[in-house]
Write an enzyme that holds these catalytic residues in place. Sequence first.
Site, PDB file in Angstrom:
ATOM      1  N   GLY A  43       0.775  -1.430  -0.291  1.00 58.23           N
ATOM      2  CA  GLY A  43      -0.112  -0.152  -0.101  1.00 58.23           C
ATOM      3  C   GLY A  43       0.980   1.321   0.385  1.00 58.23           C
ATOM      4  CD  GLU A  98       1.550   0.633   7.483  1.00 65.14           C
ATOM      5  OE1 GLU A  98       1.513   0.573   6.023  1.00 65.14           O
ATOM      6  OE2 GLU A  98       1.826  -0.596   8.031  1.00 65.14           O
ATOM      7  CG  ASP A  99      -0.615   1.197   3.782  1.00 64.43           C
ATOM      8  OD1 ASP A  99      -0.790   1.073   4.550  1.00 64.43           O
ATOM      9  OD2 ASP A  99      -1.526   0.489   3.248  1.00 64.43           O
ATOM     10  CG  ASP A 102      -7.749   0.080  11.251  1.00 67.28           C
ATOM     11  OD1 ASP A 102      -8.642   1.433  11.701  1.00 67.28           O
ATOM     12  OD2 ASP A 102      -7.830  -0.729  10.862  1.00 67.28           O
ATOM     13  CE  LYS A 130      -9.332   3.408   8.856  1.00 68.45           C
ATOM     14  NZ  LYS A 130     -10.077   1.860   8.167  1.00 68.45           N
ATOM     15  CG  PHE A 151     -12.076   0.128   4.421  1.00 68.94           C
ATOM     16  CD1 PHE A 151     -11.854  -0.632   5.284  1.00 68.94           C
ATOM     17  CD2 PHE A 151     -12.209  -0.067   3.039  1.00 68.94           C
ATOM     18  CE1 PHE A 151     -10.568  -2.174   4.925  1.00 68.94           C
ATOM     19  CE2 PHE A 151     -10.921  -1.095   2.640  1.00 68.94           C
ATOM     20  CZ  PHE A 151     -10.447  -1.743   2.897  1.00 68.94           C
ATOM     21  CG  ASP A 158      -5.493  -3.408  -0.828  1.00 71.53           C
ATOM     22  OD1 ASP A 158      -4.982  -3.733  -0.313  1.00 71.53           O
ATOM     23  OD2 ASP A 158      -6.534  -5.502  -0.658  1.00 71.53           O
ATOM     24  NE  ARG A 164      -2.522  -3.409  -3.869  1.00 69.58           N
ATOM     25  CZ  ARG A 164      -2.575  -3.892  -1.923  1.00 69.58           C
ATOM     26  NH1 ARG A 164      -2.521  -2.265  -1.123  1.00 69.58           N
ATOM     27  NH2 ARG A 164      -2.669  -4.528  -1.556  1.00 69.58           N
TER      28      ARG A 164
HETATM   29  P1  IMP Z   1      -3.863  -2.252  11.593  1.00 73.68           P
HETATM   30  O1  IMP Z   1      -3.483  -3.187  11.609  1.00 73.68           O
HETATM   31  O2  IMP Z   1      -4.899  -1.879  11.771  1.00 73.68           O
HETATM   32  O3  IMP Z   1      -2.750  -1.434  12.080  1.00 73.68           O
HETATM   33  O4  IMP Z   1      -4.156  -2.057   9.883  1.00 73.68           O
HETATM   34  C1  IMP Z   1      -2.871  -1.944   9.493  1.00 73.68           C
HETATM   35  C2  IMP Z   1      -3.186  -2.343   7.944  1.00 73.68           C
HETATM   36  O5  IMP Z   1      -4.823  -2.386   7.700  1.00 73.68           O
HETATM   37  C3  IMP Z   1      -2.743  -1.372   6.418  1.00 73.68           C
HETATM   38  O6  IMP Z   1      -0.873  -1.237   6.543  1.00 73.68           O
HETATM   39  C4  IMP Z   1      -3.782  -1.530   5.459  1.00 73.68           C
HETATM   40  O7  IMP Z   1      -2.859  -2.042   4.984  1.00 73.68           O
HETATM   41  C5  IMP Z   1      -4.437  -2.157   6.546  1.00 73.68           C
HETATM   42  N1  IMP Z   1      -5.759  -1.187   6.394  1.00 73.68           N
HETATM   43  C6  IMP Z   1      -6.660  -1.232   7.628  1.00 73.68           C
HETATM   44  N2  IMP Z   1      -7.524   0.271   7.506  1.00 73.68           N
HETATM   45  C7  IMP Z   1      -7.626   0.675   6.034  1.00 73.68           C
HETATM   46  C8  IMP Z   1      -8.404   1.109   4.895  1.00 73.68           C
HETATM   47  O8  IMP Z   1      -9.101   1.543   5.284  1.00 73.68           O
HETATM   48  N3  IMP Z   1      -8.513   1.156   3.934  1.00 73.68           N
HETATM   49  C9  IMP Z   1      -7.689   0.185   3.245  1.00 73.68           C
HETATM   50  N4  IMP Z   1      -6.007  -0.434   4.016  1.00 73.68           N
HETATM   51  C10 IMP Z   1      -7.081  -0.573   5.264  1.00 73.68           C
HETATM   52 MG    MG Z   2      -0.298  -1.065   5.361  1.00 68.00          MG
END
Ligand code: IMP
Ligand code: MG
Length: 180
Positions: A43, A98-99, A102, A130, A151, A158, A164
């Site tokens: 991402g 990082e993209d 969350d 977020k 989202f 993606d 993407r």
């Molecule tokens: P986390 O482990 O919950 O912080 O999630 C991290 C990863 O989940 C990110 O690096 C993204 O690849 C994916 N992700 C989390 N939220 C979104 C979203 O809103 N859209 C797309 N991918 C997401």
């Molecule tokens: Mg990611």
Amino acid sequence: MADKIGKILYTQDDILKRAKEIAEEINRDYDGEEVILLCTLKGSLLWIGDVMKNLTVNTKLDFISASSYGASKTSSGVVKIKFDPEINMYNSNILVVEDIVDTGNTLKYVLAKLQERGPKSVKVCTMLNKESRRTTDLHADYVGFEIDDLFVIGYGLDFDQKYRNLPYISYLEEDDVESL
Ligand code: IMP
Ligand code: MG
């Protein structure tokens, strides 16, 4: 369906402008030092390009792939490292690019793994944050944009490996997901 994907949260110009501002901060913070940019696949591909072309500090580049998401919008909670960087990190400044952060679950696991390699410092630069969804104490040092609990897709992000390529950041709502 296609018109719904056209909802724009941030345009390419917004993102480029923010990437430049963040690169300037990084240039100041790492003045005189070398930084290893660690691109989280897949991402962060577009975002890291925008940031790194504005960096004047010495950089090296490597990639890491970790995920806790499958074909779903919610984290499975189990993090897997699918591609490990080869670069020597001992006594180096690591900047994980990082993209989106969350829950912070994925990155928290990745950072713990990186610490095992004896880096001098480890920081995080994320395009989107977020904060309201955080379930961990993961701190992002450089944040492009703080977003609500949406989202998001596009500009590298993606849903089920699609979208993407969108040259802007958009978002999906529940009805969109049902019709995709
Ligand atoms: P986390 O482990 O919950 O912080 O999630 C991290 C990863 O989940 C990110 O690096 C993204 O690849 C994916 N992700 C989390 N939220 C979104 C979203 O809103 N859209 C797309 N991918 C997401
Ligand atoms: Mg990611």
